[in-house]
Scaffold this motif. Structure first.
Motif, PDB file in Angstrom:
ATOM      1  N   ILE A 177       7.397  27.695 -28.161  1.00 34.73           N
ATOM      2  CA  ILE A 177       6.302  28.640 -27.924  1.00 34.73           C
ATOM      3  C   ILE A 177       5.114  28.310 -28.826  1.00 34.73           C
ATOM      4  O   ILE A 177       3.957  28.345 -28.393  1.00 34.73           O
ATOM      5  CB  ILE A 177       6.786  30.083 -28.154  1.00 34.73           C
ATOM      6  CG1 ILE A 177       7.793  30.488 -27.068  1.00 34.73           C
ATOM      7  CG2 ILE A 177       5.615  31.054 -28.146  1.00 34.73           C
ATOM      8  CD1 ILE A 177       7.227  30.529 -25.667  1.00 34.73           C
ATOM      9  N   ASP A 178       5.382  27.979 -30.086  1.00 38.53           N
ATOM     10  CA  ASP A 178       4.295  27.592 -30.995  1.00 38.53           C
ATOM     11  C   ASP A 178       3.591  26.337 -30.510  1.00 38.53           C
ATOM     12  O   ASP A 178       2.362  26.201 -30.659  1.00 38.53           O
ATOM     13  CB  ASP A 178       4.853  27.366 -32.401  1.00 38.53           C
ATOM     14  CG  ASP A 178       5.324  28.658 -33.042  1.00 38.53           C
ATOM     15  OD1 ASP A 178       4.880  29.729 -32.590  1.00 38.53           O
ATOM     16  OD2 ASP A 178       6.153  28.594 -33.975  1.00 38.53           O
ATOM     17  N   TYR A 179       4.357  25.412 -29.936  1.00 37.22           N
ATOM     18  CA  TYR A 179       3.760  24.188 -29.392  1.00 37.22           C
ATOM     19  C   TYR A 179       2.800  24.515 -28.242  1.00 37.22           C
ATOM     20  O   TYR A 179       1.674  24.005 -28.187  1.00 37.22           O
ATOM     21  CB  TYR A 179       4.875  23.258 -28.928  1.00 37.22           C
ATOM     22  CG  TYR A 179       4.397  22.029 -28.193  1.00 37.22           C
ATOM     23  CD1 TYR A 179       3.857  20.949 -28.880  1.00 37.22           C
ATOM     24  CD2 TYR A 179       4.485  21.952 -26.797  1.00 37.22           C
ATOM     25  CE1 TYR A 179       3.413  19.819 -28.205  1.00 37.22           C
ATOM     26  CE2 TYR A 179       4.044  20.827 -26.122  1.00 37.22           C
ATOM     27  CZ  TYR A 179       3.522  19.766 -26.825  1.00 37.22           C
ATOM     28  OH  TYR A 179       3.077  18.659 -26.157  1.00 37.22           O
ATOM     29  N   PHE A 180       3.253  25.387 -27.326  1.00 39.99           N
ATOM     30  CA  PHE A 180       2.384  25.786 -26.213  1.00 39.99           C
ATOM     31  C   PHE A 180       1.165  26.558 -26.718  1.00 39.99           C
ATOM     32  O   PHE A 180       0.047  26.371 -26.199  1.00 39.99           O
ATOM     33  CB  PHE A 180       3.169  26.639 -25.212  1.00 39.99           C
ATOM     34  CG  PHE A 180       4.179  25.864 -24.408  1.00 39.99           C
ATOM     35  CD1 PHE A 180       3.886  24.594 -23.947  1.00 39.99           C
ATOM     36  CD2 PHE A 180       5.424  26.401 -24.100  1.00 39.99           C
ATOM     37  CE1 PHE A 180       4.810  23.862 -23.202  1.00 39.99           C
ATOM     38  CE2 PHE A 180       6.355  25.694 -23.357  1.00 39.99           C
ATOM     39  CZ  PHE A 180       6.046  24.411 -22.912  1.00 39.99           C
ATOM     40  N   GLU A 181       1.361  27.408 -27.701  1.00 40.86           N
ATOM     41  CA  GLU A 181       0.243  28.202 -28.221  1.00 40.86           C
ATOM     42  C   GLU A 181      -0.799  27.322 -28.904  1.00 40.86           C
ATOM     43  O   GLU A 181      -1.995  27.574 -28.796  1.00 40.86           O
ATOM     44  CB  GLU A 181       0.760  29.253 -29.201  1.00 40.86           C
ATOM     45  CG  GLU A 181       1.377  30.465 -28.525  1.00 40.86           C
ATOM     46  CD  GLU A 181       1.689  31.564 -29.530  1.00 40.86           C
ATOM     47  OE1 GLU A 181       1.785  31.252 -30.732  1.00 40.86           O
ATOM     48  OE2 GLU A 181       1.826  32.716 -29.102  1.00 40.86           O
ATOM     49  N   SER A 182      -0.351  26.286 -29.615  1.00 44.68           N
ATOM     50  CA  SER A 182      -1.307  25.374 -30.245  1.00 44.68           C
ATOM     51  C   SER A 182      -2.141  24.644 -29.201  1.00 44.68           C
ATOM     52  O   SER A 182      -3.362  24.494 -29.362  1.00 44.68           O
ATOM     53  CB  SER A 182      -0.556  24.376 -31.131  1.00 44.68           C
ATOM     54  OG  SER A 182       0.313  23.560 -30.346  1.00 44.68           O
ATOM     55  N   ASP A 183      -1.484  24.203 -28.102  1.00 38.48           N
ATOM     56  CA  ASP A 183      -2.238  23.571 -27.021  1.00 38.48           C
ATOM     57  C   ASP A 183      -3.207  24.559 -26.381  1.00 38.48           C
ATOM     58  O   ASP A 183      -4.353  24.201 -26.051  1.00 38.48           O
ATOM     59  CB  ASP A 183      -1.279  23.026 -25.952  1.00 38.48           C
ATOM     60  CG  ASP A 183      -0.559  21.770 -26.427  1.00 38.48           C
ATOM     61  OD1 ASP A 183      -0.987  21.197 -27.445  1.00 38.48           O
ATOM     62  OD2 ASP A 183       0.433  21.370 -25.797  1.00 38.48           O
ATOM     63  N   LEU A 184      -2.756  25.807 -26.200  1.00 39.96           N
ATOM     64  CA  LEU A 184      -3.619  26.820 -25.605  1.00 39.96           C
ATOM     65  C   LEU A 184      -4.851  27.074 -26.467  1.00 39.96           C
ATOM     66  O   LEU A 184      -5.984  27.117 -25.958  1.00 39.96           O
ATOM     67  CB  LEU A 184      -2.821  28.116 -25.421  1.00 39.96           C
ATOM     68  CG  LEU A 184      -3.624  29.344 -24.953  1.00 39.96           C
ATOM     69  CD1 LEU A 184      -4.207  29.114 -23.573  1.00 39.96           C
ATOM     70  CD2 LEU A 184      -2.746  30.582 -24.980  1.00 39.96           C
TER      71      LEU A 184
END
Length: 436
Positions: free
Chosen positions: A64-71
């Motif tokens: 989730i943190d990985y997706f949030e950083s991309d977002l």
């Protein structure tokens, strides 16, 4: 190389630069559109076409943190590119639009622009508010306390209607009930503790507060590190080489002001007196020619030292300007982080006791507007003047010390009277008692 060939290359370069300038709106819009497509791709591939949810149970916290950083990265690109798109379209005049066809460039179709903007707005609208980034439990007007005891959600009566909101404020006699309010508060707390979702709400509120703290601390570090790095890197690799290139070390001015010259003369005088004193103490007399040679060598060393300080002061001026620009740019492009940071500081301030609030207020007022504050302001102003190679104007420094701390003291007192007295009257009372 002939002059005609050089002129042709310069003309080609200017024409390419002008074409690049004309394509700025199209290029900015396409970059923002590509970033929106990347967000949509993540949504379609990993969240079944829904928005990127930080509380999804499908993936682990690291994913989730990985997706949030991309977002966050793509949303930042969208904001920057849309700002560039609006600014560039504002700067392009009708004559610039006519230049498109003269250069054989087809302007972007307005319908295509509108379609791309609608698509971008549809993607960004899902992540517009900072509360969406932090989690739904953060949508409260007051900051959420970190301790677990204060994170328990207390349910409120749901029978509040619009009619009740429109009524006149009730008097104190009307608000007095048959039973004390603490009994009802205890009942609400027990209901919250017996709620099956109480533990989940506590964990959710703690994660929200944790995210707020991480974002705030990271943003504070950025506000400190980015200007410092900008100053050092620009001074070492941009401003410094440019000034050294156009500045002849042999013909450059040694002293930028009279104070630097007085310091150099004092240093040279002390060196001369030291040599003569050592010569008088020694049994062997040193020839005058040798003494003069040593003094001449020391004078050249002092001149090189102050010539370098003068160049360094000029470099500091331009490097500081770039640092301020980087700081302002960081503030302009980080509105969400500023909102989170404000909630973080509110949470800290509300969590302090009354004595701690009074202690901090007295500490800051004594430092900046207290009895010993003029000496600190004088040191700061002289340091700034020396940093930029300016002479320390003592008249200006004394005038500043005589006016600015007084203005700050008035602002502090007005803030205490106007705001703190309404938010925390007990803290004001503690401040007055400690100040007396």
């Amino acid at each position: 190389m002939s002059n005609s060939g050089l002129g042709q290359k310069i003309y080609t370069f200017l024409l390419a630069a002008y074409e690049l300038y004309l394509r700025t709106p199209e290029r900015s819009l396409n970059k923002a559109y590509e970033a929106a497509l990347k967000i949509q791709k993540i949504e379609n591939e990993h969240f079944n076409g829904n928005k990127i949810d930080s509380h999804s149970t499908t993936y682990s916290s690291s994913i989730i943190d990985y997706f949030e950083s991309d977002l966050k990265k793509e949303l930042k690109i969208i904001r920057m590119r849309l700002t560039e798109f609006k600014a560039s379209r504002y700067l392009l005049s009708d004559s610039n639009q006519k230049a498109f066809r003269k250069l054989g460039i087809e302007p972007l179709n307005p319908s295509v622009i509108l379609d791309k903007l609608r698509f971008i707005d549809g993607i960004v609208a899902k992540y517009t508010f900072v509360e969406e980034e932090l989690g739904p439990q953060d949508r409260v007007s007051k900051p959420i306390d970190i301790p677990v005891e204060s994170l328990v959600l207390q349910p409120k009566p749901q029978n509040i209607s619009r009619k009740n909101l429109d009524k006149e404020p009730r008097s104190k006699t009307d608000t007095t009930g048959v039973l004390p309010r603490s009994i009802f508060n205890t009942i609400y707390r027990l209901q919250a503790e017996l709620d099956p979702q109480a533990e989940q709400n506590v964990v959710q509120n703690f994660r929200t507060a944790q995210k707020r703290t991480i974002i705030s601390v990271r943003f504070i570090l950025l506000l400190i590190i980015v200007p410092i790095l900008t100053h050092q890197l620009s001074k070492a690799f941009v401003v410094g080489p440019i000034i050294d290139h156009f500045r002849n070390p042999e013909q450059a001015v040694i002293f930028l002001n009279e104070e630097m010259e007085e310091q150099a003369l004092l240093e040279l005088q002390r060196f001369e007196e030291k040599i003569k004193f050592e010569n008088l103490l020694s049994n062997v007399s040193v020839p005058i020619e040798n003494i003069e040679a040593q003094i001449r060598e020391k004078a050249e060393e002092i001149a090189g030292k102050f010539r370098q300080e003068s160049a360094n002061a000029v470099k500091n001026v331009f490097a500081d300007i770039l640092s301020v620009i980087a700081f302002v740019f960081l503030l302009v492009t980080s509105k969400r982080e500023i909102t989170v940071l404000k909630g973080f500081f509110d949470n800290i301030v509300y969590g302090l006791s009354d004595s701690a609030k009074a202690f901090i207020i007295i500490l800051f007022t004594d430092i900046f507007v207290g009895f010993h504050s003029p000496h600190g302001w004088e040191v700061i102003l002289e340091g700034v003047s020396r940093h930029w190679g300016l002479p320390a104007n003592h008249d200006f420094i004394f005038l500043f010390i005589a006016t600015f701390p007084v203005i700050l003291d008035t602002i502090f007192k007005y803030w205490i009277f106007r705001y703190l007295n309404r938010i925390s009257p007990s803290a004001v009372a503690t401040y007055r008692n400690m100040n007396e």
